[in-house]
Design a protein around this motif. Structure first.
Motif, PDB file in Angstrom:
ATOM      1  N   GLY A 107       1.178  26.120 -14.512  1.00  0.00           N
ATOM      2  CA  GLY A 107       0.073  26.194 -13.563  1.00  0.00           C
ATOM      3  C   GLY A 107      -0.176  27.641 -13.185  1.00  0.00           C
ATOM      4  O   GLY A 107       0.759  28.353 -12.785  1.00  0.00           O
ATOM      5  N   PHE A 108      -1.416  28.088 -13.328  1.00  0.00           N
ATOM      6  CA  PHE A 108      -1.769  29.472 -12.992  1.00  0.00           C
ATOM      7  C   PHE A 108      -2.475  29.491 -11.645  1.00  0.00           C
ATOM      8  O   PHE A 108      -3.431  28.745 -11.433  1.00  0.00           O
ATOM      9  CB  PHE A 108      -2.669  30.074 -14.072  1.00  0.00           C
ATOM     10  N   HIS A 109      -2.035  30.371 -10.724  1.00  0.00           N
ATOM     11  CA  HIS A 109      -2.596  30.475  -9.379  1.00  0.00           C
ATOM     12  C   HIS A 109      -2.682  31.949  -8.972  1.00  0.00           C
ATOM     13  O   HIS A 109      -1.788  32.729  -9.303  1.00  0.00           O
ATOM     14  CB  HIS A 109      -1.706  29.748  -8.372  1.00  0.00           C
ATOM     15  N   PRO A 110      -3.695  32.350  -8.205  1.00  0.00           N
ATOM     16  CA  PRO A 110      -4.938  31.622  -7.954  1.00  0.00           C
ATOM     17  C   PRO A 110      -5.910  31.841  -9.100  1.00  0.00           C
ATOM     18  O   PRO A 110      -5.708  32.722  -9.946  1.00  0.00           O
ATOM     19  CB  PRO A 110      -5.447  32.272  -6.673  1.00  0.00           C
ATOM     20  N   HIS A 111      -6.984  31.063  -9.120  1.00  0.00           N
ATOM     21  CA  HIS A 111      -7.968  31.202 -10.185  1.00  0.00           C
ATOM     22  C   HIS A 111      -8.675  32.553 -10.104  1.00  0.00           C
ATOM     23  O   HIS A 111      -8.950  33.189 -11.123  1.00  0.00           O
ATOM     24  CB  HIS A 111      -8.999  30.066 -10.087  1.00  0.00           C
ATOM     25  N   PHE A 225       2.196  32.844 -10.457  1.00  0.00           N
ATOM     26  CA  PHE A 225       1.348  33.378  -9.389  1.00  0.00           C
ATOM     27  C   PHE A 225       0.918  34.791  -9.756  1.00  0.00           C
ATOM     28  O   PHE A 225       1.741  35.633 -10.106  1.00  0.00           O
ATOM     29  CB  PHE A 225       2.045  33.390  -8.033  1.00  0.00           C
ATOM     30  N   SER A 226      -0.383  35.029  -9.657  1.00  0.00           N
ATOM     31  CA  SER A 226      -0.955  36.323 -10.038  1.00  0.00           C
ATOM     32  C   SER A 226      -1.325  37.107  -8.777  1.00  0.00           C
ATOM     33  O   SER A 226      -2.399  36.914  -8.207  1.00  0.00           O
ATOM     34  CB  SER A 226      -2.184  36.092 -10.924  1.00  0.00           C
ATOM     35  N   ILE A 281      -2.836  44.061 -10.678  1.00  0.00           N
ATOM     36  CA  ILE A 281      -2.517  42.637 -10.746  1.00  0.00           C
ATOM     37  C   ILE A 281      -1.118  42.500 -11.330  1.00  0.00           C
ATOM     38  O   ILE A 281      -0.806  43.113 -12.356  1.00  0.00           O
ATOM     39  CB  ILE A 281      -3.518  41.874 -11.624  1.00  0.00           C
ATOM     40  N   TYR A 282      -0.289  41.712 -10.668  1.00  0.00           N
ATOM     41  CA  TYR A 282       1.051  41.413 -11.166  1.00  0.00           C
ATOM     42  C   TYR A 282       1.147  39.899 -11.334  1.00  0.00           C
ATOM     43  O   TYR A 282       1.194  39.160 -10.352  1.00  0.00           O
ATOM     44  CB  TYR A 282       2.123  41.908 -10.198  1.00  0.00           C
ATOM     45  N   THR A 283       1.171  39.452 -12.566  1.00  0.00           N
ATOM     46  CA  THR A 283       1.237  38.029 -12.858  1.00  0.00           C
ATOM     47  C   THR A 283       2.688  37.648 -13.087  1.00  0.00           C
ATOM     48  O   THR A 283       3.290  38.042 -14.097  1.00  0.00           O
ATOM     49  CB  THR A 283       0.383  37.687 -14.094  1.00  0.00           C
ATOM     50  N   VAL A 284       3.251  36.904 -12.131  1.00  0.00           N
ATOM     51  CA  VAL A 284       4.684  36.590 -12.135  1.00  0.00           C
ATOM     52  C   VAL A 284       4.897  35.177 -12.675  1.00  0.00           C
ATOM     53  O   VAL A 284       4.387  34.197 -12.115  1.00  0.00           O
ATOM     54  CB  VAL A 284       5.275  36.718 -10.726  1.00  0.00           C
TER      55      VAL A 284
END
Length: 335
Positions: A107-111, A225-226, A281-284
């Motif tokens: 699941g990727f958050h937020p869009h 979470f991004s 942006i850090y996408t964890v």
């Protein structure tokens, strides 16, 4: 309004970064319309055969977006995406190992407004996905609507986009031997209407389809979470109950896509335009949540795993927020 123009002395490297982001924004906002116009326009010229042959190819190839698509590695590895990465910049952060013998639902958050982090991290190799997660292939789900557009559908598939239907999900998650990661922007187009700086509200409380999908295939769930995703654009105020929000929600129900009225900066000035701000942006990528496979899970099974997923997502957010400039008093909320 005073306009702040970009200085003439900007290095070529930064100009190329801006150009890379400009073409990406164009591809999201106008490329589909251009592809439709070209397809129809060619029919009325001496090059009509191009569209006719493409239509025949399209009819033969129509199921490909639901069968893992058709990625093109040289496009995923293009230097254009590295310039785009450095514009913000965007960083993919790994917190746990993913077993390449398994398939995963993420699941990727937020869009966000345009899902920049999801696109760059999972549909290109600019942030090094294959090096961080060797043996894994990411597949990003996208509305089936976009795969009905000539030429544009082929462009989408080069990056690893697949159709957002059950057939496509099953094809990815049933791969024998594992190694697939299905990424779903759970909040979708509706969540984009609330994407603005400082927003940490996710459309997740009643979004449980991805959880049921994971149970049916026994695929571990991976929360992502991004941080910074919502910081890229300002958005015209559209509170619940306003005429603008009412209009946007009605259009979203009809068209299946949202129309957020966003703005940020321009190409040659910093005061207004449709280019995103230069904000990191850090996408964890969080640790996998193990899932017990059930062919016909009950609602209780889905609700229980959904609660666990939200807890793990909150933990991921709390563990990393201070590192990525989120105030200590900010917490996730769900609607």
């Amino acid at each position: 309004m005073k306009i702040e123009f970009a200085p003439r002395s900007i290095p070529l490297r930064r100009r190329l970064q801006t150009a890379a982001v400009l073409q990406w924004v164009f591809s999201f906002l106008a490329l589909a319309q251009c592809c439709i116009a070209i397809f129809i326009g060619l029919l009325f010229t001496r090059f009509w055969l191009v569209s006719a042959l493409y239509a025949a190819w399209w009819a033969w190839d129509v199921d490909t977006p639901s069968r893992s698509g058709r990625r093109v590695h040289w496009i995923r590895n293009s230097v254009v995406w590295r310039y785009m990465r450095d514009y913000f910049p965007i960083t993919l952060v790994k917190t746990a190992e993913l077993d390449p013998a398994k398939n995963y639902v993420s699941g990727f958050h937020p869009h966000g407004v345009l899902a920049a982090g999801a696109f760059l991290n999972f549909c290109t190799e600019a942030s090094g996905f294959s090096k961080l997660f060797p043996g894994m292939s990411p597949y990003m789900m996208m509305l089936h609507l976009w795969f009905r557009i000539p030429f544009f559908r082929d462009y989408l598939m080069t990056g690893g986009f697949v159709s957002s239907d059950k057939e496509a999900a099953a094809h990815v998650l049933k791969k024998p031997g594992g190694g697939n990661m299905l990424i779903i922007a759970v909040g979708g187009a509706q969540e984009a209407l609330d994407a603005r700086p400082g927003a940490f509200t996710l459309l997740l409380a009643n979004r449980k389809g991805f959880v049921r999908l994971a149970i049916e295939h026994g695929a571990p769930l991976v929360p992502v979470f991004s941080f910074g995703e919502n910081e890229l654009f300002d958005q015209v105020e559209n509170p619940k109950g306003s005429w603008l929000r009412w209009t946007q929600e009605r259009l979203q129900k009809i068209m299946k896509i949202s129309l957020p009225l966003f703005h940020a900066r321009g190409v040659f000035q910093y005061s207004f335009g449709l280019l995103p701000y230069r904000r990191p942006i850090y996408t964890v990528v969080g640790k996998p949540i193990q899932v017990e496979k059930k062919h016909n899970p009950s609602q209780e099974d889905v609700d229980e795993l959904h609660s666990i997923y939200m807890e793990e997502l909150c933990k991921l957010f709390e563990e990393h927020k201070l590192k990525y400039n989120v105030p200590e008093d900010k917490h996730l909320s769900f609607i």
